[in-house]
Design a protein around this motif. Structure first.
Motif, mmCIF file in Angstrom:
data_model
loop_
_atom_site.group_PDB
_atom_site.id
_atom_site.type_symbol
_atom_site.label_atom_id
_atom_site.label_comp_id
_atom_site.label_asym_id
_atom_site.label_seq_id
_atom_site.Cartn_x
_atom_site.Cartn_y
_atom_site.Cartn_z
ATOM 1 N N HIS A 184 38.649 -79.939 -9.297
ATOM 2 C CA HIS A 184 38.859 -78.497 -9.307
ATOM 3 C C HIS A 184 39.451 -78.126 -10.661
ATOM 4 O O HIS A 184 40.255 -78.882 -11.222
ATOM 5 N N GLU A 217 29.185 -68.163 -12.403
ATOM 6 C CA GLU A 217 29.760 -69.449 -11.988
ATOM 7 C C GLU A 217 29.062 -69.916 -10.707
ATOM 8 O O GLU A 217 29.123 -69.256 -9.686
ATOM 9 N N LEU A 229 33.090 -63.801 -13.028
ATOM 10 C CA LEU A 229 32.691 -64.929 -12.182
ATOM 11 C C LEU A 229 31.197 -64.938 -11.853
ATOM 12 O O LEU A 229 30.717 -65.860 -11.190
ATOM 13 N N GLY A 251 34.746 -77.819 -11.126
ATOM 14 C CA GLY A 251 34.906 -77.640 -12.553
ATOM 15 C C GLY A 251 35.053 -78.955 -13.283
ATOM 16 O O GLY A 251 34.918 -80.037 -12.706
ATOM 17 N N GLY A 288 38.160 -73.331 -16.631
ATOM 18 C CA GLY A 288 38.917 -72.133 -16.301
ATOM 19 C C GLY A 288 39.292 -71.297 -17.503
ATOM 20 O O GLY A 288 39.356 -70.070 -17.428
ATOM 21 N N SER A 308 34.521 -69.899 -6.613
ATOM 22 C CA SER A 308 35.469 -69.537 -7.666
ATOM 23 C C SER A 308 36.201 -68.265 -7.278
ATOM 24 O O SER A 308 35.759 -67.527 -6.398
ATOM 25 N N VAL A 360 38.085 -72.687 -10.153
ATOM 26 C CA VAL A 360 36.683 -73.090 -10.070
ATOM 27 C C VAL A 360 36.636 -74.365 -9.238
ATOM 28 O O VAL A 360 37.233 -75.374 -9.599
ATOM 29 N N GLU A 361 35.949 -74.315 -8.130
ATOM 30 C CA GLU A 361 35.973 -75.436 -7.194
ATOM 31 C C GLU A 361 35.347 -76.698 -7.787
ATOM 32 O O GLU A 361 35.877 -77.792 -7.638
#
Length: 640
Positions: A601, A340, A337, A620, A627, A344, A617-618
């Motif tokens: 998301h 990112e 992560l 995304g 993801g 996440s 992933v908030e």
């Protein structure tokens, strides 16, 4: 005090036998117990003076008082007596009380027994002009352990960096404070004000840094700042600064607010748990500090003589807290992560036991506990629960569903993802509806499955079912009643359906285990030890009453078949060649916000052998594109 006063009157009354030394000793002992000797008479000084001195002597132990009883009473000559007094101070909940014996001289003057006051009559070994002081010796803090007893948090070397005002002239304070603050990356103005407001001999701490290879500030840089001082110390820390930080929490000096709310358990300068498991289980980890009672001059003088220790109670070390976290997998998840930018998380469970192996949050979570406390719509990952509800209505993987480009429910249009393959429109089997994630196909079955049945299916997979984990968590929420567009949205994990990454990991683990899984974070020994302290109002996640989940092995087997199709020919083909056991998965994309097009998301859940994983992933794109690569990296790393 009425009892003491009444007894005192009898000492001056004219009786056949006259007053006794024993009676006078009893009055004085009661007065010492109450820290108010109003009932006694003294050979020198007034009652008020003695009471004032007694209060000053014992002020450090307030509100405690001793229990004083009369021992032997000897009369070496007529009209004199030597009395032994036995004192017991109950300083805490342990059996190790502070007990000592003192003696006091009495003399009979005009038929009244008078006490020869001496501070040593109240405290053995106390000299005139001395008072009691109380200090504590910190207990060794218990470690936090991971799976197989791995040490996750233990005392590690740190340096406390600040300004030593004794090395500076007053006109240097501000300049040095600002220079040090700039070097350390703290607010120069605020730190300069803190230094200015401290006493002239104070060490004003600016920051605490790990004293290892990660320390960016060198000794030479510190030495270049006048008055800068680095004090070596130890602090309970994880292997790295970011390792499971939101879960494990931190340890540091108690804040003024914490001290105020502690009912006397915390004092200024105490080190305590500040967040996470360190705060939730501080009683177990902190142990019991040792206690030192000393005699010290009431007023500071030039005398170099230090306090004289009168009583010392050894600290009791804290007990370790054992978790189920896997250090290797946790570090792997955090590394996956690392790049990112949005919030996440990766949560991994062992389906066979429910043990939580990773609770990882990416840097975009900015210190928030996304993995356990996040509340987000699950999108198409929730079709696992919807499919279970359909199976209970007689559906099989071969049952036909109507997958259209658009479906209108009570005036609201529902569509598939923009990347949905046209080859899978029309009547297609449930297997492909699931594998290709056809929104309209699932919504078209809304009259077959009621909202109550949908919520029950989710519950049997662990969504919305609370469990006591020793830390706060959100387990999901699925409304039991909904109609029209709300029910239609629920069928595809939108509307009012909310989950955390933990909740979806539990759902996935339940599919893998063939029964509803209860997540566990604390190993059995720690869970039993902390059960009492996390019960009732302080328990952040009380276990629910009710019957076990109704998920059957056959139902779970069919769900695994559907998830296998997602990897074989659906949105998670990126996972098809991951080494090890076959990977089963479900992707999900959940819309949120009022923008057009809406923000999304990205979710993906996966099963591989005895490993269940949820990736979130908030901010995304699609579950497959945002993801999928993260899941692929995690599973490949776990397989090594």
């Amino acid at each position: 005090m009425a009892t003491i006063a009444a007894l005192a009157l009898t000492l001056t009354a004219c009786t056949d036998t006259g007053p006794t030394a024993e009676d006078a000793a009893a009055v004085f002992a009661e007065g010492l117990t109450a820290l108010d000797v109003t009932g006694s008479t003294f050979t020198a000084g007034s009652v008020a003076t003695v009471n004032e001195e007694l209060a000053a002597i014992t002020a450090a132990l307030d509100p405690l008082t001793p229990t004083v009883s009369v021992g032997a009473v000897e009369s070496p000559s007529e009209g004199t007596a030597t009395v032994q007094l036995d004192h017991v101070w109950d300083l805490d909940d342990s059996d190790d009380d502070w007990a000592y014996t003192t003696s006091v001289e009495l003399s009979l003057v005009d038929d009244v027994w008078q006490v020869a006051w001496d501070p040593a009559a109240a405290v053995d070994g106390l000299e005139p002009g001395q008072v009691l002081t109380k200090s504590s010796n910190p207990a060794e803090r218990g470690d936090i352990l991971g799976a197989d007893g791995e040490i996750l948090v233990t005392d590690r070397p740190v340096i406390r960096i600040g300004i030593d005002k004794t090395q500076l002239e007053a006109d240097q304070w501000a300049g040095s404070a600002e220079a040090l603050a700039a070097l350390l990356g703290v607010d120069p103005e605020a730190f300069a004000a803190q230094v200015d407001g401290a006493g002239p001999e104070a060490f004003v701490e600016a920051i605490v840094l790990r004293d290892d290879d990660s320390r960016a500030v060198t000794d030479a840089e510190l030495a270049a700042v006048p008055g800068a001082l680095a004090l070596p110390d130890e602090l309970a820390l994880a292997p790295t600064r970011t390792f499971a930080r939101e879960l494990l929490g931190s340890v540091g000096l108690a804040s003024a607010e914490m001290i105020e709310q502690s009912d006397g358990e915390l004092e200024s300068g105490d080190v305590t748990g500040l967040s996470g498991l360190q705060l939730q289980h501080n009683d177990q980890l902190a142990g019991t500090p040792g206690l030192v009672v000393s005699a010290a001059p009431a007023e500071q003088t030039g005398d170099a003589t230090g306090p004289v220790v009168l009583f010392e109670q050894d600290p009791v070390p804290g007990e370790p807290l054992t978790t189920t976290l896997d250090q290797t997998l946790q570090s792997l998840a955090e590394g996956v992560l690392e790049e990112e930018p949005s919030a996440s998380s990766i949560v991994a469970l062992r389906p066979s036991t429910g043990e939580i192996l990773t609770v990882a949050n990416g840097p975009g979570s900015a210190g928030l506990q996304t993995a356990l406390l996040g509340q987000y719509p699950p999108g198409s990952t929730f079709k696992v629960a919807t499919s279970l509800a359909l199976l209970r209505e007689g559906f099989t993987p071969e049952s036909g569903t109507q997958c259209t480009e658009e479906l209108v429910v009570d005036g609201r249009s529902f569509n598939n993802a923009s990347t949905y393959p046209a080859a899978f429109l029309g009547e297609i089997p449930l297997l492909q509806t699931f594998a290709q994630s056809c929104n309209t196909g699932f919504i078209a079955t809304r009259d077959v499955v009621s909202q109550e049945e949908l919520a029950a299916a989710a519950s049997d997979l662990g969504v919305g079912v609370e469990a006591s984990m020793g830390i706060s968590a959100f387990f999901g929420s699925v409304p039991e009643t909904a109609e029209g567009t709300a029910h239609a949205a629920s069928m595809i994990g939108q509307g009012e359906v909310l989950v955390s990454p933990l909740a979806l990991a539990v759902m996935t683990a339940s599919v893998g285990a063939g029964e509803r899984v209860t997540p566990t974070l604390l190993a059995a020994d720690s869970a039993n030890e902390t059960a009492g302290e996390t019960a009732g109002e302080s328990d952040p996640s009380p276990s629910p009453a009710g019957t076990p989940g109704a998920l059957t092995a056959d139902e779970a087997g069919t769900l695994r078949t559907l998830m296998a199709a997602v990897v074989a020919e659906g949105g998670a083909t990126v996972l098809a060649d991951v080494p090890g056991d076959p990977v089963l998965a479900k992707t999900g994309t959940a819309e949120f916000g009022d923008e057009d097009p809406p923000r999304t998301h990205a979710w993906i859940v996966a099963l591989q052998g005895d490993l269940a994983v949820a990736v979130f992933v908030e901010e995304g794109e699609l579950g497959s594109t945002s993801g999928g690569p993260l899941m692929d990296a995690f599973l490949r790393g776990a397989a090594q």
